[in-house]
Design a protein around this motif. Structure first.
Motif, PDB file in Angstrom:
ATOM      1  N   LEU A 277       5.693 -55.703   2.638  1.00 23.60           N
ATOM      2  CA  LEU A 277       6.158 -56.222   1.422  1.00 23.60           C
ATOM      3  C   LEU A 277       7.373 -55.392   1.110  1.00 23.60           C
ATOM      4  CD1 LEU A 277       3.151 -56.834  -0.459  1.00 23.60           C
ATOM      5  CD2 LEU A 277       4.401 -58.601   0.754  1.00 23.60           C
ATOM      6  N   PHE A 278       7.470 -54.121   1.032  1.00 18.51           N
ATOM      7  CA  PHE A 278       8.709 -53.157   0.787  1.00 18.51           C
ATOM      8  C   PHE A 278       9.021 -52.198   1.736  1.00 18.51           C
ATOM      9  CE2 PHE A 278       6.486 -54.775  -3.085  1.00 18.51           C
ATOM     10  CZ  PHE A 278       7.520 -55.079  -3.918  1.00 18.51           C
ATOM     11  N   PRO A 279       9.371 -52.692   2.949  1.00 20.25           N
ATOM     12  CA  PRO A 279       9.746 -51.675   4.037  1.00 20.25           C
ATOM     13  C   PRO A 279      10.883 -50.839   3.597  1.00 20.25           C
ATOM     14  CG  PRO A 279      10.224 -53.791   4.823  1.00 20.25           C
ATOM     15  CD  PRO A 279       9.456 -53.917   3.474  1.00 20.25           C
ATOM     16  N   GLU A 280      12.038 -51.534   2.812  1.00 21.86           N
ATOM     17  CA  GLU A 280      13.274 -50.772   2.309  1.00 21.86           C
ATOM     18  C   GLU A 280      12.813 -49.715   1.298  1.00 21.86           C
ATOM     19  OE1 GLU A 280      12.261 -53.491  -0.808  1.00 21.86           O
ATOM     20  OE2 GLU A 280      12.160 -53.713   1.489  1.00 21.86           O
ATOM     21  N   LEU A 281      11.912 -49.575   0.635  1.00 20.36           N
ATOM     22  CA  LEU A 281      11.434 -48.528  -0.263  1.00 20.36           C
ATOM     23  C   LEU A 281      11.078 -47.137   0.585  1.00 20.36           C
ATOM     24  CD1 LEU A 281       9.717 -50.263  -3.146  1.00 20.36           C
ATOM     25  CD2 LEU A 281      12.145 -49.723  -2.958  1.00 20.36           C
ATOM     26  N   SER A 282      11.420 -46.237  -0.150  1.00 19.49           N
ATOM     27  CA  SER A 282      10.921 -44.713   0.412  1.00 19.49           C
ATOM     28  C   SER A 282       9.321 -44.669   0.073  1.00 19.49           C
ATOM     29  CB  SER A 282      11.533 -43.776  -0.004  1.00 19.49           C
ATOM     30  OG  SER A 282      11.268 -43.395  -1.635  1.00 19.49           O
ATOM     31  N   PRO A 283       8.655 -44.104   0.649  1.00 21.40           N
ATOM     32  CA  PRO A 283       7.078 -43.763   0.545  1.00 21.40           C
ATOM     33  C   PRO A 283       6.857 -43.391  -1.047  1.00 21.40           C
ATOM     34  CG  PRO A 283       7.530 -42.667   2.631  1.00 21.40           C
ATOM     35  CD  PRO A 283       9.091 -43.182   1.801  1.00 21.40           C
ATOM     36  N   ASP A 284       7.938 -42.330  -1.520  1.00 22.14           N
ATOM     37  CA  ASP A 284       7.693 -41.999  -3.072  1.00 22.14           C
ATOM     38  C   ASP A 284       7.917 -43.312  -3.903  1.00 22.14           C
ATOM     39  OD1 ASP A 284       6.992 -39.630  -2.394  1.00 22.14           O
ATOM     40  OD2 ASP A 284       9.129 -38.633  -2.560  1.00 22.14           O
ATOM     41  N   GLN A 285       9.243 -43.885  -3.700  1.00 25.76           N
ATOM     42  CA  GLN A 285       9.505 -45.349  -4.619  1.00 25.76           C
ATOM     43  C   GLN A 285       8.343 -46.324  -4.515  1.00 25.76           C
ATOM     44  OE1 GLN A 285      13.050 -46.155  -2.534  1.00 25.76           O
ATOM     45  NE2 GLN A 285      14.312 -45.800  -4.290  1.00 25.76           N
ATOM     46  N   PHE A 286       7.558 -46.531  -3.285  1.00 31.51           N
ATOM     47  CA  PHE A 286       6.721 -47.504  -3.199  1.00 31.51           C
ATOM     48  C   PHE A 286       5.341 -47.029  -3.862  1.00 31.51           C
ATOM     49  CE2 PHE A 286       2.907 -49.079  -1.147  1.00 31.51           C
ATOM     50  CZ  PHE A 286       2.872 -50.381  -1.236  1.00 31.51           C
ATOM     51  N   LYS A 287       5.024 -45.692  -3.586  1.00 29.76           N
ATOM     52  CA  LYS A 287       4.054 -45.210  -4.153  1.00 29.76           C
ATOM     53  C   LYS A 287       3.947 -45.371  -5.907  1.00 29.76           C
ATOM     54  CE  LYS A 287       0.069 -42.849  -4.315  1.00 29.76           C
ATOM     55  NZ  LYS A 287      -1.320 -43.467  -4.718  1.00 29.76           N
ATOM     56  N   ALA A 288       5.327 -45.148  -6.299  1.00 23.67           N
ATOM     57  CA  ALA A 288       5.388 -45.048  -7.836  1.00 23.67           C
ATOM     58  C   ALA A 288       5.321 -46.651  -8.259  1.00 23.67           C
ATOM     59  CB  ALA A 288       6.858 -44.743  -8.256  1.00 23.67           C
ATOM     60  N   LEU A 289       5.783 -47.723  -7.568  1.00 24.55           N
ATOM     61  CA  LEU A 289       5.673 -49.006  -8.055  1.00 24.55           C
ATOM     62  C   LEU A 289       4.074 -49.495  -7.834  1.00 24.55           C
ATOM     63  CD1 LEU A 289       7.090 -51.901  -8.413  1.00 24.55           C
ATOM     64  CD2 LEU A 289       7.307 -52.087  -5.913  1.00 24.55           C
TER      65      LEU A 289
END
Length: 189
Positions: free
Chosen positions: A37-49
């Motif tokens: 779903l969110f391959p463009e986000l960094s791991p930290d950005q995805f974790k926050a979301l």
């Protein structure tokens, strides 16, 4: 077009969170959600979301929010956008998700909170012995007979029959009174 994809990804994320949290689907992992779903986000950005959406869904589900409560909650969340709030698009996705999934989430949470086997029914009666025993004229006291219907979801019931004399009935009633007193104390604190 990018907004449509972002909305689909967010809806997918909410459904994935629901699969993990409410429906106990262990096939849905954080890595799968991020990669799909969110391959463009960094791991930290995805974790926050992921954490923000998970916490919001927990709050919404715990309160079993109706439409008015949900709208007020999401409006408050959009106003604090910079400090852990949500964007209007995220609020709209949460609203759509909850409107379509509320009943299913509620049923799932209720089924997870039930004890198994559960008590399906109770029937009882009090019998009095009317005939004298062989050795003399003394009558026996009243006897309470109780039948408990127990069962596990999807299985046939089992029945448990109990017999109580007057002393045992009084003991059970006292124990139930003690339990009620403890519940009342917990509720008042």
């Amino acid at each position: 077009m990018a907004d449509v994809e972002a909305t689909k990804s967010l809806s997918g994320l909410l459904n994935g969170i629901a699969q993990q949290m409410f429906y106990k689907n262990s096939d849905i992992t954080e890595e799968l959600l991020k990669d799909e779903l969110f391959p463009e986000l960094s791991p930290d950005q995805f974790k926050a979301l992921l954490d923000r959406m998970t916490n919001l869904l927990k709050s919404i589900a715990t309160a079993d929010m109706d439409h008015a409560q949900l709208e007020a909650f999401l409006t408050a969340q959009t106003r604090k956008q910079g400090s852990g709030g949500v964007s209007p698009e995220q609020a709209a996705a949460l609203s759509r998700f909850w409107k379509s999934q509320r009943v299913r989430v509620r049923e799932s949470l209720l089924s997870q909170s039930r004890w198994e086997p559960g008590l399906r029914g109770v029937s009882w009666r009090v019998d009095l012995q009317t005939s004298a025993s062989r050795g003399g004229g003394a009558h026996g006291g009243p006897v309470a007979l109780m039948e408990l219907e127990l069962g596990t979801t999807g299985q046939d019931s089992e029945f448990l029959c109990l017999e109580f004399d007057e002393a045992k009935v009084n003991q059970v009633l006292k124990n139930m009174s003690d339990i009620q007193d403890r519940i009342d104390r917990i509720v008042q604190t």
